[in-house]
Design a protein around this motif. Sequence first.
Motif, PDB file in Angstrom:
ATOM      1  N   SER A   1      33.536  -4.951  55.429  1.00  0.00           N
ATOM      2  CA  SER A   1      34.931  -5.063  55.358  1.00  0.00           C
ATOM      3  C   SER A   1      35.523  -6.045  54.576  1.00  0.00           C
ATOM      4  CB  SER A   1      35.255  -5.529  56.924  1.00  0.00           C
ATOM      5  OG  SER A   1      35.036  -4.496  57.940  1.00  0.00           O
ATOM      6  N   ALA A   2      34.993  -7.137  54.103  1.00  0.00           N
ATOM      7  CA  ALA A   2      35.575  -7.893  53.123  1.00  0.00           C
ATOM      8  C   ALA A   2      35.473  -7.507  51.529  1.00  0.00           C
ATOM      9  CB  ALA A   2      34.754  -9.475  53.350  1.00  0.00           C
ATOM     10  N   VAL A   3      34.488  -6.485  51.462  1.00  0.00           N
ATOM     11  CA  VAL A   3      34.611  -6.033  49.896  1.00  0.00           C
ATOM     12  C   VAL A   3      35.664  -4.827  50.108  1.00  0.00           C
ATOM     13  CG1 VAL A   3      33.418  -4.069  48.998  1.00  0.00           C
ATOM     14  CG2 VAL A   3      31.957  -6.120  49.792  1.00  0.00           C
ATOM     15  N   GLN A   4      35.963  -4.288  51.392  1.00  0.00           N
ATOM     16  CA  GLN A   4      37.231  -3.318  51.131  1.00  0.00           C
ATOM     17  C   GLN A   4      38.740  -4.111  51.130  1.00  0.00           C
ATOM     18  OE1 GLN A   4      36.039  -0.259  51.029  1.00  0.00           O
ATOM     19  NE2 GLN A   4      34.226  -0.949  51.257  1.00  0.00           N
ATOM     20  N   ARG A   5      38.687  -5.171  51.580  1.00  0.00           N
ATOM     21  CA  ARG A   5      39.956  -6.220  51.350  1.00  0.00           C
ATOM     22  C   ARG A   5      40.041  -6.530  49.785  1.00  0.00           C
ATOM     23  NH1 ARG A   5      38.214  -8.197  56.463  1.00  0.00           N
ATOM     24  NH2 ARG A   5      37.518 -10.192  55.401  1.00  0.00           N
ATOM     25  N   GLN A   6      38.774  -7.005  49.304  1.00  0.00           N
ATOM     26  CA  GLN A   6      38.787  -7.334  47.896  1.00  0.00           C
ATOM     27  C   GLN A   6      39.263  -6.354  47.009  1.00  0.00           C
ATOM     28  OE1 GLN A   6      34.862  -9.080  46.969  1.00  0.00           O
ATOM     29  NE2 GLN A   6      35.546 -11.029  46.777  1.00  0.00           N
ATOM     30  N   THR A   7      38.336  -5.292  47.136  1.00  0.00           N
ATOM     31  CA  THR A   7      38.811  -4.038  46.355  1.00  0.00           C
ATOM     32  C   THR A   7      39.997  -3.556  46.611  1.00  0.00           C
ATOM     33  OG1 THR A   7      37.739  -2.482  47.591  1.00  0.00           O
ATOM     34  CG2 THR A   7      36.226  -3.559  46.008  1.00  0.00           C
ATOM     35  N   ARG A   8      40.713  -3.439  47.680  1.00  0.00           N
ATOM     36  CA  ARG A   8      42.137  -2.967  47.805  1.00  0.00           C
ATOM     37  C   ARG A   8      42.950  -3.872  47.048  1.00  0.00           C
ATOM     38  NH1 ARG A   8      42.448  -3.570  53.020  1.00  0.00           N
ATOM     39  NH2 ARG A   8      41.273  -2.041  53.590  1.00  0.00           N
ATOM     40  N   ALA A   9      42.879  -5.040  47.133  1.00  0.00           N
ATOM     41  CA  ALA A   9      43.736  -6.321  46.424  1.00  0.00           C
ATOM     42  C   ALA A   9      43.604  -6.161  44.790  1.00  0.00           C
ATOM     43  CB  ALA A   9      43.205  -7.542  46.839  1.00  0.00           C
ATOM     44  N   VAL A  10      42.454  -6.181  44.578  1.00  0.00           N
ATOM     45  CA  VAL A  10      42.152  -5.587  43.095  1.00  0.00           C
ATOM     46  C   VAL A  10      43.187  -4.529  42.609  1.00  0.00           C
ATOM     47  CG1 VAL A  10      40.622  -5.186  41.264  1.00  0.00           C
ATOM     48  CG2 VAL A  10      40.047  -6.973  42.905  1.00  0.00           C
ATOM     49  N   VAL A  11      42.860  -3.290  43.137  1.00  0.00           N
ATOM     50  CA  VAL A  11      43.342  -2.006  42.752  1.00  0.00           C
ATOM     51  C   VAL A  11      44.923  -2.077  42.873  1.00  0.00           C
ATOM     52  CG1 VAL A  11      43.657   0.450  43.409  1.00  0.00           C
ATOM     53  CG2 VAL A  11      41.649  -0.648  43.189  1.00  0.00           C
ATOM     54  N   ASP A  12      45.430  -2.792  43.805  1.00  0.00           N
ATOM     55  CA  ASP A  12      46.811  -2.950  43.922  1.00  0.00           C
ATOM     56  C   ASP A  12      47.454  -3.875  42.826  1.00  0.00           C
ATOM     57  OD1 ASP A  12      46.974  -1.476  46.414  1.00  0.00           O
ATOM     58  OD2 ASP A  12      47.229  -3.328  47.780  1.00  0.00           O
ATOM     59  N   ALA A  13      46.809  -4.960  42.271  1.00  0.00           N
ATOM     60  CA  ALA A  13      47.321  -5.790  41.306  1.00  0.00           C
ATOM     61  C   ALA A  13      47.289  -4.768  40.170  1.00  0.00           C
ATOM     62  CB  ALA A  13      46.360  -6.742  41.319  1.00  0.00           C
ATOM     63  N   LEU A  14      46.045  -3.891  39.806  1.00  0.00           N
ATOM     64  CA  LEU A  14      46.147  -3.208  38.666  1.00  0.00           C
ATOM     65  C   LEU A  14      47.065  -2.145  38.482  1.00  0.00           C
ATOM     66  CD1 LEU A  14      42.035  -2.717  38.531  1.00  0.00           C
ATOM     67  CD2 LEU A  14      43.436  -4.103  36.920  1.00  0.00           C
ATOM     68  N   ARG A  15      47.381  -1.748  39.460  1.00  0.00           N
ATOM     69  CA  ARG A  15      48.331  -0.460  39.526  1.00  0.00           C
ATOM     70  C   ARG A  15      49.779  -1.039  39.512  1.00  0.00           C
ATOM     71  NH1 ARG A  15      45.489   3.777  39.863  1.00  0.00           N
ATOM     72  NH2 ARG A  15      43.946   4.045  41.780  1.00  0.00           N
ATOM     73  N   ALA A  16      49.985  -2.528  39.790  1.00  0.00           N
ATOM     74  CA  ALA A  16      50.971  -3.112  39.638  1.00  0.00           C
ATOM     75  C   ALA A  16      51.298  -3.935  38.093  1.00  0.00           C
ATOM     76  CB  ALA A  16      51.414  -4.246  40.622  1.00  0.00           C
ATOM     77  N   GLY A  17      50.234  -3.834  37.259  1.00  0.00           N
ATOM     78  CA  GLY A  17      50.123  -4.397  36.188  1.00  0.00           C
ATOM     79  C   GLY A  17      49.974  -5.879  36.151  1.00  0.00           C
ATOM     80  N   ARG A  18      49.601  -6.489  37.467  1.00  0.00           N
ATOM     81  CA  ARG A  18      49.184  -7.848  37.382  1.00  0.00           C
ATOM     82  C   ARG A  18      47.749  -8.180  37.117  1.00  0.00           C
ATOM     83  NH1 ARG A  18      51.150  -6.752  42.534  1.00  0.00           N
ATOM     84  NH2 ARG A  18      49.133  -7.578  43.442  1.00  0.00           N
TER      85      ARG A  18
END
Length: 405
Positions: A291-308
Amino acid sequence: MLDAEVAIVGGGAAGLSLAHRLARPAPGERRVSAVLVDAPPGPLRPPSRTWCFWEKGPGPYDAALTAAWRRLRVHTPAGRPAADDIAPLTYKMLRSDDFERLVARDLARQADVRRLEATVETVDGISGGAEIHARTRQGHPVTVRARWVFDSRPLGSLPAARTTLLQHFHGWFVRTGRPVFDPGTVDLMDFRVPQPPRGLAFGYVLPTGRHEALVEYTEFSGAVLSRQAYETALRRYAEDVLHLGDFEVVSAETGVIPMTDARFARRTAPSVFRIGAAGGATRPSTGYTFSAVQRQTRAVVDALRAGRRPMPPPAHSARSRAMDAVLLRALDSGRVDGAAFFARLFTRVPMERLLRFLDGGTHLYEDVSLGFRTPVLPMLRSAAELSWLPRRPFPEPSPRPPRAT
């Protein structure tokens, strides 16, 4: 040389989850090019394993689940069962082979994420990104250059910690001659097994049918057992506690998961980050990771798609890590009877709330209320002791995490 915005090193739960999210942009979202570098079949590729986790409602991997349950049960050391419905949560079982097939199918349908089968030798930070030097199964060198690298490979050794226990287990996928399992209920912790001097031991039953289940023997302690000791403990549990009668062992799995209050670095170079167990995703008090892996990777992808800048967030809150450090110290010192501690929690706290607590999803007032259900004085003594305990290296190399639960 391969070039991409993102390179993912390792094809375990974290690497595959990140690749899968990058391969499925929503309409209108920024697309991100990526390369997943996975080790060829052999000793560097993780063995088949089982991941268990809970979540509310449907999830992205439901099509690959082996089974799912809404009812959990715990057996106290005295043999008293306590069962509860965990709605609106669902406890889910996902086997790594099924997960890999689902991810491979979705990667094959798009062009954003490529997969490279190669053994990574070095990951080096360079100006404006990082460079991966690897070697294919045929021995040919290959270089991957990326703006961001996410490394999910197991660490060679654990960081220094005040307390480190190991969650080590051996399990059988069994088929019985008569219908002995309740396919609607998971036995999450069954303490009707002999307890070690420090830590705890329990049985674990994941039924997939009336005749089929994964049956495991698990310990939280400072050292692993011999293969023969696991086999003996598991057979006693299956025969003397569960009374399975005649049964066939279809397959087996064995693993070790570190439970530690060590501080895991989430960045090793300006553009190189660690994710998964290597980045601190394992919950110290339980060993659950998926579950923590899913939170981590979701946050990473959100940042990448936002250009952060895609720095992975801490997998667990500071409050959760502090409470886990106290519990680990209490268990390791022997001040708290581990079996009695967990049995007391599960019989006095609604299981849905306890699962939210274990996932860091409870409020402060709920945590305080739960704290009063624990042995207060031993826990306070353990908390006070942490302030002066030094952090020391774990004496053995970090075991490869086989299961991110």
